[in-house]
Enzyme design. Structure first.
Site, PDB file in Angstrom:
ATOM      1  N   GLU A 187      18.499 -17.640  -2.021  1.00 17.74           N
ATOM      2  CA  GLU A 187      19.631 -18.468  -2.420  1.00 17.74           C
ATOM      3  C   GLU A 187      20.630 -17.587  -3.165  1.00 17.74           C
ATOM      4  O   GLU A 187      21.773 -17.980  -3.342  1.00 17.74           O
ATOM      5  CB  GLU A 187      19.144 -19.621  -3.307  1.00 17.74           C
ATOM      6  CG  GLU A 187      20.201 -20.598  -3.801  1.00 17.74           C
ATOM      7  CD  GLU A 187      20.941 -20.146  -5.048  1.00 17.74           C
ATOM      8  OE1 GLU A 187      20.540 -19.149  -5.666  1.00 17.74           O
ATOM      9  OE2 GLU A 187      21.938 -20.785  -5.400  1.00 17.74           O
ATOM     10  N   CYS A 227      15.948 -23.437  -2.219  1.00 16.13           N
ATOM     11  CA  CYS A 227      14.591 -22.906  -2.393  1.00 16.13           C
ATOM     12  C   CYS A 227      13.724 -23.039  -1.153  1.00 16.13           C
ATOM     13  O   CYS A 227      12.576 -22.590  -1.144  1.00 16.13           O
ATOM     14  CB  CYS A 227      13.894 -23.606  -3.557  1.00 16.13           C
ATOM     15  SG  CYS A 227      14.796 -23.482  -5.082  1.00 16.13           S
ATOM     16  N   THR A 280      15.284 -23.013 -17.301  1.00 14.99           N
ATOM     17  CA  THR A 280      14.582 -23.013 -16.001  1.00 14.99           C
ATOM     18  C   THR A 280      15.057 -21.857 -15.115  1.00 14.99           C
ATOM     19  O   THR A 280      14.926 -21.905 -13.902  1.00 14.99           O
ATOM     20  CB  THR A 280      14.735 -24.364 -15.264  1.00 14.99           C
ATOM     21  OG1 THR A 280      16.114 -24.570 -14.905  1.00 14.99           O
ATOM     22  CG2 THR A 280      14.276 -25.523 -16.115  1.00 14.99           C
ATOM     23  N   SER A 288      18.461 -34.229  -9.287  1.00 14.66           N
ATOM     24  CA  SER A 288      17.627 -33.246  -8.570  1.00 14.66           C
ATOM     25  C   SER A 288      16.149 -33.613  -8.671  1.00 14.66           C
ATOM     26  O   SER A 288      15.388 -33.421  -7.709  1.00 14.66           O
ATOM     27  CB  SER A 288      17.888 -31.826  -9.088  1.00 14.66           C
ATOM     28  OG  SER A 288      17.304 -31.611 -10.352  1.00 14.66           O
ATOM     29  N   HIS A 323       6.723 -26.676  -4.805  1.00 14.41           N
ATOM     30  CA  HIS A 323       7.830 -25.879  -5.315  1.00 14.41           C
ATOM     31  C   HIS A 323       7.901 -26.117  -6.826  1.00 14.41           C
ATOM     32  O   HIS A 323       7.824 -27.258  -7.276  1.00 14.41           O
ATOM     33  CB  HIS A 323       9.142 -26.291  -4.631  1.00 14.41           C
ATOM     34  CG  HIS A 323      10.350 -25.737  -5.330  1.00 14.41           C
ATOM     35  ND1 HIS A 323      10.495 -24.397  -5.607  1.00 14.41           N
ATOM     36  CD2 HIS A 323      11.443 -26.350  -5.856  1.00 14.41           C
ATOM     37  CE1 HIS A 323      11.625 -24.206  -6.253  1.00 14.41           C
ATOM     38  NE2 HIS A 323      12.220 -25.372  -6.423  1.00 14.41           N
ATOM     39  N   SER A 349      17.046 -27.823  -2.674  1.00 17.89           N
ATOM     40  CA  SER A 349      18.099 -28.794  -2.981  1.00 17.89           C
ATOM     41  C   SER A 349      19.151 -28.810  -1.890  1.00 17.89           C
ATOM     42  O   SER A 349      19.373 -27.832  -1.186  1.00 17.89           O
ATOM     43  CB  SER A 349      18.754 -28.427  -4.312  1.00 17.89           C
ATOM     44  OG  SER A 349      17.899 -28.760  -5.368  1.00 17.89           O
TER      45      SER A 349
HETATM   46  P1  HMG Z   1      17.242 -31.780 -20.111  1.00 16.71           P
HETATM   47  O1  HMG Z   1      18.024 -32.951 -19.675  1.00 16.71           O
HETATM   48  O2  HMG Z   1      17.810 -30.931 -21.170  1.00 16.71           O
HETATM   49  O3  HMG Z   1      15.779 -32.173 -20.561  1.00 16.71           O
HETATM   50  O4  HMG Z   1      16.996 -30.849 -18.848  1.00 16.71           O
HETATM   51  P2  HMG Z   1      15.146 -33.617 -20.846  1.00 16.71           P
HETATM   52  O5  HMG Z   1      15.842 -34.234 -21.997  1.00 16.71           O
HETATM   53  O6  HMG Z   1      15.032 -34.396 -19.563  1.00 16.71           O
HETATM   54  O7  HMG Z   1      13.695 -33.149 -21.300  1.00 16.71           O
HETATM   55  C1  HMG Z   1      12.861 -32.484 -20.424  1.00 16.71           C
HETATM   56  C2  HMG Z   1      11.431 -32.949 -20.702  1.00 16.71           C
HETATM   57  O8  HMG Z   1      11.055 -32.480 -22.002  1.00 16.71           O
HETATM   58  C3  HMG Z   1      11.262 -34.471 -20.745  1.00 16.71           C
HETATM   59  O9  HMG Z   1      10.006 -34.738 -20.191  1.00 16.71           O
HETATM   60  C4  HMG Z   1      11.255 -34.778 -22.235  1.00 16.71           C
HETATM   61  O10 HMG Z   1      10.566 -35.976 -22.564  1.00 16.71           O
HETATM   62  C5  HMG Z   1      10.507 -33.558 -22.759  1.00 16.71           C
HETATM   63  P3  HMG Z   1       9.838 -35.882 -19.051  1.00 16.71           P
HETATM   64  O11 HMG Z   1      10.259 -37.143 -19.688  1.00 16.71           O
HETATM   65  O12 HMG Z   1      10.770 -35.471 -17.921  1.00 16.71           O
HETATM   66  O13 HMG Z   1       8.416 -35.798 -18.660  1.00 16.71           O
HETATM   67  N1  HMG Z   1      10.759 -33.246 -24.176  1.00 16.71           N
HETATM   68  C6  HMG Z   1       9.779 -32.841 -25.015  1.00 16.71           C
HETATM   69  N2  HMG Z   1       8.472 -32.659 -24.839  1.00 16.71           N
HETATM   70  C7  HMG Z   1       7.722 -32.216 -25.912  1.00 16.71           C
HETATM   71  N3  HMG Z   1       8.283 -31.976 -27.139  1.00 16.71           N
HETATM   72  C8  HMG Z   1       9.594 -32.147 -27.347  1.00 16.71           C
HETATM   73  C9  HMG Z   1      10.415 -32.605 -26.263  1.00 16.71           C
HETATM   74  N4  HMG Z   1      11.745 -32.865 -26.115  1.00 16.71           N
HETATM   75  C10 HMG Z   1      11.932 -33.264 -24.843  1.00 16.71           C
HETATM   76  N5  HMG Z   1      10.123 -31.903 -28.543  1.00 16.71           N
HETATM   77  C11 HMG Z   1      16.337 -30.475 -16.560  1.00 16.71           C
HETATM   78  C12 HMG Z   1      15.881 -30.894 -17.958  1.00 16.71           C
HETATM   79  C13 HMG Z   1      15.106 -30.230 -15.687  1.00 16.71           C
HETATM   80  C14 HMG Z   1      17.181 -31.594 -15.958  1.00 16.71           C
HETATM   81  C15 HMG Z   1      17.179 -29.168 -16.661  1.00 16.71           C
HETATM   82  O14 HMG Z   1      16.392 -28.120 -17.159  1.00 16.71           O
HETATM   83  C16 HMG Z   1      17.797 -28.745 -15.338  1.00 16.71           C
HETATM   84  O15 HMG Z   1      18.849 -29.237 -14.943  1.00 16.71           O
HETATM   85  N6  HMG Z   1      17.134 -27.778 -14.618  1.00 16.71           N
HETATM   86  C17 HMG Z   1      17.616 -27.303 -13.314  1.00 16.71           C
HETATM   87  C18 HMG Z   1      17.390 -28.301 -12.201  1.00 16.71           C
HETATM   88  C19 HMG Z   1      15.951 -28.399 -11.763  1.00 16.71           C
HETATM   89  O16 HMG Z   1      15.143 -27.530 -12.027  1.00 16.71           O
HETATM   90  N7  HMG Z   1      15.639 -29.480 -11.020  1.00 16.71           N
HETATM   91  C20 HMG Z   1      14.295 -29.668 -10.486  1.00 16.71           C
HETATM   92  C21 HMG Z   1      14.272 -30.418  -9.164  1.00 16.71           C
HETATM   93  S1  HMG Z   1      15.399 -29.719  -7.963  1.00 16.71           S
HETATM   94  C22 HMG Z   1      14.589 -28.296  -7.393  1.00 16.71           C
HETATM   95  O17 HMG Z   1      13.432 -28.106  -7.624  1.00 16.71           O
HETATM   96  C23 HMG Z   1      15.413 -27.301  -6.629  1.00 16.71           C
HETATM   97  C24 HMG Z   1      15.825 -26.058  -7.393  1.00 16.71           C
HETATM   98  O18 HMG Z   1      14.702 -25.191  -7.538  1.00 16.71           O
HETATM   99  C25 HMG Z   1      16.963 -25.334  -6.656  1.00 16.71           C
HETATM  100  C26 HMG Z   1      16.792 -24.946  -5.209  1.00 16.71           C
HETATM  101  O19 HMG Z   1      16.321 -25.720  -4.378  1.00 16.71           O
HETATM  102  O20 HMG Z   1      17.281 -23.854  -4.873  1.00 16.71           O
HETATM  103  C27 HMG Z   1      16.341 -26.349  -8.777  1.00 16.71           C
END
Ligand code: HMG
Length: 387
Positions: free
Chosen positions: A83, A115, A156, A205, A237, A306
């Site tokens: 990518e 990915c 990430t 996502s 993945h 994605s």
């Molecule tokens: P965010 O919005 O900052 O995080 O970003 P959040 O508020 O959703 O918190 C994340 C998790 O931490 C949650 O857990 C919270 O509860 C927990 P969940 O409810 O989801 O189980 N949390 C805590 N846990 C313990 N102690 C604490 C605490 N505080 C919060 N103190 C997000 C998260 C993944 C959205 C962000 O990192 C992001 O945008 N990442 C990039 C996108 C991504 O990885 N998407 C995954 C699916 S898409 C995919 O896999 C394709 C990709 O690889 C690309 C491709 O295909 O090329 C990305």
């Protein structure tokens, strides 16, 4: 497999960037509870390439030992999935071809679909080998996951490459014929041509990943794929390992089968971060290195890119896989990465892109076997690293 000849992954190797960033340190500097990253995302560290490394140098580092061990006989094709391509026209594989001194009789193509690309390469390789089982194909996945500094995606990030030799009568994993596919046009994660960092709708996502998982699994079953209760493990993945945990939970609920604990698939991704196309195969290596009881067992693969394409397929682990894996020590490779202080990481993050309108000579930073020496006339110059 339908038909006579089993085809699959004969052997594979992993490489990553020279540096490592600790997520607990990133959290501290941002005033965030480190457990958000360590527990909430299930990530501990991420790899980062040195200034003189990129997808080509990581790919070459992963591929060279495979060629050294298995030779070049029958290799007529390289599929380079990424990518994070380094040129809009020339395949990253063409640079790799020269860097490894490969013969002219090899077609080299770059594949892109976020990915998912390496899974497309794997399936295309199987098709070529089904036509002529004397052929072997190199499928290389190499990526650098980059999001903007201080964005939600930043923890990430990651970097890594996996090189796989695909052949008939494979020594590692026979890939079974049924494959389930789920494609939709969705803006969950993408990278416009003028950007070096991804744009992402994080919450969307996650939903898209999960919808594609159940959709592709249903298609896999409809095409004769095995029942869920025959899976000894499932490789997901892993953009962050909590995503895989969400996935196995969702698939268990969808199928009504309590699927196995997939923690053993997560160890390396937890420390390398998202390696995009390589991530699912890093999960495979993690599982094979952690579990000695897999010979003859079926494992599921869920590849997601994605934009989006999801594919669910399966493979049978071959006897002798532990002896093959003994040739590589991934924990030692990860331990050898040089830690980056957060200030240094931020500076490197902002200076890894090279404009094409001026020549650059890069100082030697990495101790990896191959390096980016500079840019001349807009073209990248690669070299073996002097030892
Ligand atoms: P965010 O919005 O900052 O995080 O970003 P959040 O508020 O959703 O918190 C994340 C998790 O931490 C949650 O857990 C919270 O509860 C927990 P969940 O409810 O989801 O189980 N949390 C805590 N846990 C313990 N102690 C604490 C605490 N505080 C919060 N103190 C997000 C998260 C993944 C959205 C962000 O990192 C992001 O945008 N990442 C990039 C996108 C991504 O990885 N998407 C995954 C699916 S898409 C995919 O896999 C394709 C990709 O690889 C690309 C491709 O295909 O090329 C990305």
């Amino acid at each position: 497999m339908t038909g006579a000849t089993p085809i699959g992954i004969h052997d594979l190797r992993v490489a990553t960037g020279a540096h490592v960033v600790e997520l607990s340190e990133l959290a501290d500097t941002q005033g965030i509870d480190p457990n958000k990253f360590l527990v909430g995302l299930g990530q501990q560290q991420f790899s980062m390439p040195a200034h003189d490394e990129d997808i080509v140098t990581m790919a070459a580092a992963a591929t060279a030992p495979l060629i050294e061990k298995h030779g070049l006989d029958g290799i007529r094709t390289i599929f380079f999935a990424t990518e994070s391509g380094v040129d809009q026209s020339k395949s990253a594989g063409a640079f790799l071809h020269a860097l490894l001194g490969l013969p002219t009789g090899i077609r080299v193509v770059e594949l892109k679909q976020a990915c998912y690309g390496a899974t497309a390469g794997l399936q295309a390789a199987i098709g070529l080998i089904a036509r002529d089982p004397r052929e072997r194909v190199l499928v290389i996945a190499s990526d650098v996951a980059r999001y903007d500094l201080d964005s939600a995606g930043e923890p990430t990030q990651g970097a890594g490459a996996v090189a796989m030799l695909i052949s008939a009568d494979p020594a590692l994993i026979e890939i079974e014929a049924p494959a389930g596919i789920h494609t939709t046009d969705i803006d969950d994660f993408w990278r416009p041509n003028d950007r070096s960092t991804a744009l992402v709708d994080g919450k969307l996502s996650i939903q898209a990943y999960l919808a594609s998982l159940t959709g592709s699994f249903d298609d896999y079953r409809a095409r004769g794929g095995a029942e869920a209760d025959t899976l000894a493990s499932v490789l997901m993945h892993q953009p962050f390992t909590k995503m895989a945990a969400k996935g196995i939970k969702a698939l268990s609920a969808h199928t009504g089968v309590e699927l196995p604990d997939i923690t053993p698939t997560m160890e390396y991704n937890r420390r390398m971060g998202n390696s995009y196309t390589a991530s699912i195969f890093v999960a495979l290596v993690s599982l094979l290195d952690a579990d000695a009881e897999l010979a003859g067992r079926r494992i599921g693969f869920y590849s997601y890119g994605s934009g989006s394409i999801g594919e669910f397929f399966s493979g049978i682990v071959q006897p002798g896989y532990r002896e093959l894996r003994a040739a590589e020590d991934v924990p030692a490779m990860l331990a050898a990465r040089e830690p980056l202080a957060i200030a240094d990481y931020r500076e490197l993050h902002e200076t890894t892109e090279f404009a094409s309108d001026r020549d650059i000579v890069l100082p030697v930073t990495t101790s990896a076997p191959f390096r980016l020496a500079g840019v001349t006339g807009g073209a990248r110059d690669y070299t073996a690293t002097a030892v």
